[in-house]
Scaffold this motif. Structure first.
Motif, PDB file in Angstrom:
ATOM      1  N   ALA A 137       0.842  -1.206   0.000  1.00 40.25           N
ATOM      2  CA  ALA A 137       0.000   0.000   0.000  1.00 40.25           C
ATOM      3  C   ALA A 137       0.871   1.247   0.000  1.00 40.25           C
ATOM      4  O   ALA A 137       1.921   1.298   0.639  1.00 40.25           O
ATOM      5  N   LYS A 138       0.440   2.280  -0.717  1.00 39.42           N
ATOM      6  CA  LYS A 138       1.164   3.533  -0.750  1.00 39.42           C
ATOM      7  C   LYS A 138       1.023   4.257   0.580  1.00 39.42           C
ATOM      8  O   LYS A 138      -0.051   4.290   1.152  1.00 39.42           O
ATOM      9  N   PRO A 139       2.112   4.805   1.089  1.00 33.83           N
ATOM     10  CA  PRO A 139       2.006   5.558   2.336  1.00 33.83           C
ATOM     11  C   PRO A 139       1.107   6.769   2.156  1.00 33.83           C
ATOM     12  O   PRO A 139       1.021   7.340   1.074  1.00 33.83           O
ATOM     13  N   ALA A 140       0.415   7.152   3.216  1.00 30.13           N
ATOM     14  CA  ALA A 140      -0.469   8.327   3.146  1.00 30.13           C
ATOM     15  C   ALA A 140       0.348   9.570   2.812  1.00 30.13           C
ATOM     16  O   ALA A 140       1.423   9.784   3.366  1.00 30.13           O
ATOM     17  N   GLN A 141      -0.153  10.368   1.881  1.00 30.48           N
ATOM     18  CA  GLN A 141       0.540  11.578   1.484  1.00 30.48           C
ATOM     19  C   GLN A 141       0.388  12.649   2.559  1.00 30.48           C
ATOM     20  O   GLN A 141      -0.716  12.981   2.967  1.00 30.48           O
ATOM     21  N   GLN A 142       1.524  13.149   3.001  1.00 32.64           N
ATOM     22  CA  GLN A 142       1.506  14.153   4.057  1.00 32.64           C
ATOM     23  C   GLN A 142       1.485  15.550   3.443  1.00 32.64           C
ATOM     24  O   GLN A 142       2.100  15.798   2.408  1.00 32.64           O
ATOM     25  N   ALA A 143       0.766  16.436   4.082  1.00 32.98           N
ATOM     26  CA  ALA A 143       0.726  17.818   3.623  1.00 32.98           C
ATOM     27  C   ALA A 143       2.086  18.468   3.838  1.00 32.98           C
ATOM     28  O   ALA A 143       2.851  18.084   4.717  1.00 32.98           O
ATOM     29  N   GLY A 144       2.404  19.442   3.018  1.00 32.72           N
ATOM     30  CA  GLY A 144       3.694  20.110   3.120  1.00 32.72           C
ATOM     31  C   GLY A 144       3.679  21.223   4.141  1.00 32.72           C
ATOM     32  O   GLY A 144       2.681  21.451   4.842  1.00 32.72           O
ATOM     33  N   PRO A 145       4.797  21.959   4.246  1.00 34.23           N
ATOM     34  CA  PRO A 145       4.830  23.135   5.133  1.00 34.23           C
ATOM     35  C   PRO A 145       3.748  24.127   4.727  1.00 34.23           C
ATOM     36  O   PRO A 145       3.304  24.139   3.579  1.00 34.23           O
ATOM     37  N   VAL A 146       3.353  24.958   5.653  1.00 32.49           N
ATOM     38  CA  VAL A 146       2.254  25.894   5.386  1.00 32.49           C
ATOM     39  C   VAL A 146       2.777  27.135   4.656  1.00 32.49           C
ATOM     40  O   VAL A 146       3.715  27.792   5.117  1.00 32.49           O
ATOM     41  N   LEU A 147       2.159  27.427   3.527  1.00 29.75           N
ATOM     42  CA  LEU A 147       2.399  28.679   2.820  1.00 29.75           C
ATOM     43  C   LEU A 147       1.458  29.730   3.390  1.00 29.75           C
ATOM     44  O   LEU A 147       0.241  29.521   3.440  1.00 29.75           O
ATOM     45  N   THR A 148       2.020  30.841   3.823  1.00 31.59           N
ATOM     46  CA  THR A 148       1.220  31.941   4.369  1.00 31.59           C
ATOM     47  C   THR A 148       1.343  33.151   3.461  1.00 31.59           C
ATOM     48  O   THR A 148       2.444  33.535   3.058  1.00 31.59           O
ATOM     49  N   VAL A 149       0.207  33.743   3.138  1.00 30.75           N
ATOM     50  CA  VAL A 149       0.167  34.953   2.318  1.00 30.75           C
ATOM     51  C   VAL A 149      -0.457  36.062   3.159  1.00 30.75           C
ATOM     52  O   VAL A 149      -1.553  35.897   3.685  1.00 30.75           O
TER      53      VAL A 149
END
Length: 277
Positions: A22-34
């Motif tokens: 099974a493919k590992p769960a995709q983790q969200a990246g660092p937060v982009l703040t605008v």
């Protein structure tokens, strides 16, 4: 019993095998703040993620100190990119202060010079820091901190009407599955040519020219299909009623910078937009 044991063992082994494949769960990246600064009827948007910084426009004269304070508050000692969409005083006004007081690595600019005190101070600051700005004449893609900034230049060297505004650089910002569009002060001619490029959909659009209405706006929104819009206006110089009605009828949630900065955050999957408290 032996047969039952073998069946159970087989099931366990199959489960282990499948879980390994099974493919590992995709983790969200660092937060982009605008940060869309609250500067009255003026533009400045600061993008920060993973130690990188990208600034679109600098507001009016005196607004540079507000931008620098935000950068310093976030722990930055340099700015990776400064992009000036065009040279009206409410977009280039704070540029000299940013350039004079901060280490700016790269500068991108529009192709339409304009007479004016703030533009002259910007040029002097560039010269004092020995910075050679890049005048964007071709579609330019910048990869920075996992974010893709695509800069679309005006397709004409000059415009018969509103030459400065129609020379605005338009910037598409893509991070993971999130796409945002920043349109400077693009007016009818510039919006029409941009829509013809068919650049796809966007989660958020910074409305052009402080919420002014143009006949090309419905086509822009048809193409972009945004969930959110941001308008840089002021109580003294409010956005156009026709633009307000257009966004309302399309159920596009709209945030104004007139009362407080607009803060946009995304991990590349989900997008959050709010006015700073």
């Amino acid at each position: 019993m032996k047969r039952v044991f073998c069946i159970v063992l087989s099931i366990v082994l199959i489960c282990i095998f499948l879980s390994g494949c099974a493919k590992p769960a995709q983790q969200a990246g660092p937060v982009l703040t605008v940060c869309g600064f609250s500067l009255g009827k003026a533009d400045a948007f600061l993008f920060t993620v993973d130690g990188t910084s990208f600034l679109i426009d600098t507001g009016e004269k005196g607004d540079g100190k507000t931008i620098l304070a935000r950068l310093q508050e976030l722990g930055f000692t340099s700015l990776d990119y400064l992009l000036i969409t065009h040279f009206d005083k409410d977009h280039v006004g704070g540029a000299a202060r940013v350039l004079n007081d901060f280490d700016v690595k790269h500068v991108l600019q529009s192709n339409s010079p304009k007479d004016g005190e703030q533009y002259e101070k910007y040029l002097k600051a560039l010269q004092a820091k020995s910075i050679e700005p890049v005048t964007v004449t071709d579609v330019t893609v910048i990869e920075l901190g996992g974010v893709t900034y695509t800069v679309y230049p005006p397709q004409q060297t000059a415009y018969d009407e509103d030459a400065s505004n129609n020379s605005s650089l338009i910037v598409a910002v893509e991070y993971g599955q999130t796409r945002m569009l920043f349109t400077g002060d693009a007016e009818q001619a510039r919006l029409t040519e941009f829509c013809a490029l068919q650049t796809g959909t966007f989660s958020l659009v910074k409305m052009p020219h402080h919420g002014s209405y143009y006949d090309a706006l419905p086509a822009l929104l048809d193409a972009a299909q945004p969930e959110y819009a941001v308008v840089t206006d002021s109580a003294e110089e409010p956005w156009d009623d026709q633009t307000r009605t257009l966004l309302s009828r399309r159920n596009i949630t709209t945030y104004l910078t007139r009362s407080a900065p607009v803060i946009i955050t995304t991990d590349g999957e989900t997008l959050d937009v709010r006015n700073a408290s």
